[in-house]
Enzyme design. Structure first.
Site, PDB file in Angstrom:
ATOM      1  N   ASN A 178       0.817  -1.166   0.116  1.00 37.21           N
ATOM      2  CA  ASN A 178      -0.051  -0.004   0.126  1.00 37.21           C
ATOM      3  C   ASN A 178       1.003   1.195  -0.149  1.00 37.21           C
ATOM      4  O   ASN A 178       1.430   1.549   1.002  1.00 37.21           O
ATOM      5  CB  ASN A 178      -0.866   0.080   1.352  1.00 37.21           C
ATOM      6  N   GLU A 206      -7.132   4.911   7.726  1.00 36.62           N
ATOM      7  CA  GLU A 206      -6.831   6.278   7.302  1.00 36.62           C
ATOM      8  C   GLU A 206      -8.129   6.818   6.889  1.00 36.62           C
ATOM      9  O   GLU A 206      -8.525   8.015   6.987  1.00 36.62           O
ATOM     10  CB  GLU A 206      -5.804   6.510   6.525  1.00 36.62           C
ATOM     11  N   GLY A 241       2.156   2.607  10.584  1.00 29.29           N
ATOM     12  CA  GLY A 241       3.006   3.768  10.485  1.00 29.29           C
ATOM     13  C   GLY A 241       3.891   4.129  11.696  1.00 29.29           C
ATOM     14  O   GLY A 241       4.231   5.152  11.878  1.00 29.29           O
TER      15      GLY A 241
HETATM   16  P1  PGA Z   1       2.513   0.507   7.589  1.00 30.95           P
HETATM   17  O1  PGA Z   1       1.126   0.575   6.843  1.00 30.95           O
HETATM   18  O2  PGA Z   1       3.298  -0.883   6.990  1.00 30.95           O
HETATM   19  O3  PGA Z   1       3.418   1.532   7.049  1.00 30.95           O
HETATM   20  O4  PGA Z   1       2.212   0.325   8.941  1.00 30.95           O
HETATM   21  C1  PGA Z   1       0.366  -0.697   6.739  1.00 30.95           C
HETATM   22  C2  PGA Z   1      -0.922   0.101   6.146  1.00 30.95           C
HETATM   23  O5  PGA Z   1      -1.508   1.064   6.530  1.00 30.95           O
HETATM   24  O6  PGA Z   1      -1.528  -0.876   5.219  1.00 30.95           O
END
Ligand code: PGA
Length: 256
Positions: free
Chosen positions: A9, A102, A178
């Site tokens: 993603n 998100e 994140g």
């Molecule tokens: P991340 O994001 O691996 O940066 O934690 C995963 C996601 O939001 O799909």
């Protein structure tokens, strides 16, 4: 044995030039054999929508499948700024991420809206990747399973007992996205197992085939131990999907 899926993603990152460079590095990684998928794993990347057409051309004929990060719940019409599932199919997308935390938190998407998007995506032939997961507060107050179960039920209520046939679920604890904090393999497995039981309660066959991905700071170091768990069938990878080497390592971990 379920086939694994690793989906990158990319979120709202990069430029056209960077997208092209990253795809080329990934294709090179797969074709040179430095990462070999075998028959155990599928790989998809989900670039920003404006780059889908270009990336679609680049990945054609390779092992990499294409996905989008969102789509409209409507099929067509006066919905300025939106993208339909059919348009994504037109660009050879096979997957679409839906209900990412998100989008739920920053763009106020509701369970019901996500369920409608899920329906439209499936009707167009896309495989929806439904994201579910709890916030830190919800985990700390013992509500993890209630939250995840409500997010899944919204889709089952809307589409019936076979809702998750030809679909994917991604368990993404919001506190792990994140942040560099990953759920431990045991914490993730506990939720994945519950998700599979919940789907099994309405359709056992679908539940056994269902790919349930883990997402939330999955990286080149922790991917293997997460994916070793019985109900973790791959990953939805954010940050680490922007670095070819790391993403290839995660894909390799999935193909064991
Ligand atoms: P991340 O994001 O691996 O940066 O934690 C995963 C996601 O939001 O799909």
């Amino acid at each position: 044995m379920r086939k694994a899926l690793v989906a990158g993603n990319w979120k709202m990152n990069g430029s056209k030039e960077q997208a092209e460079a990253l795809v080329k590095e990934l294709i090179e990684g797969f074709s040179s054999g430095s990462c070999s998928l075998g028959k155990q794993a599928d790989v998809a990347i989900c670039p920003p929508a404006v780059y889908l057409d270009r990336v679609s051309g680049l990945v054609a004929g390779s092992d990499i499948k294409l996905g989008a990060q969102n789509c409209s719940e409507y099929c067509s019409g006066a919905y300025t700024g939106e993208l339909s599932a059919e348009m994504l199919v037109d660009l050879a997308c096979q997957y679409v991420i839906l209900g990412h935390s998100e989008r739920r938190a920053l763009f106020s998407e509701t369970d019901q809206q996500v369920a409608k998007k899920f329906e439209t995506a499936k009707a167009s032939g896309l495989v929806p990747v439904l994201c579910v997961g709890e916030t830190l507060d919800e985990r700390e107050s013992g509500k993890t399973l209630d939250v995840v179960s409500a997010q899944i039920n919204a889709v089952i209520d809307h589409l019936g007992q076979s809702a998750f046939d030809r679909a994917v679920i991604a368990y993404e604890p919001v506190w792990a996205i994140g942040t560099g904090k990953t759920a431990s393999p045991e914490q993730a497995q506990e939720v994945h197992k519950e998700i599979r039981s919940q789907v099994a309660a309405s359709n056992q066959v679908v539940a056994e085939k269902l790919q349930i991905l883990y997402g939330g700071s999955m990286n080149a170091k922790n991917a293997q131990s997460l994916m070793a768990m019985a109900d973790i069938d791959g990953g939805l990878v954010g940050g680490a999907s922007l670095k070819a080497e790391d993403f290839l390592t995660i894909c390799q971990a999935a193909s064991r």
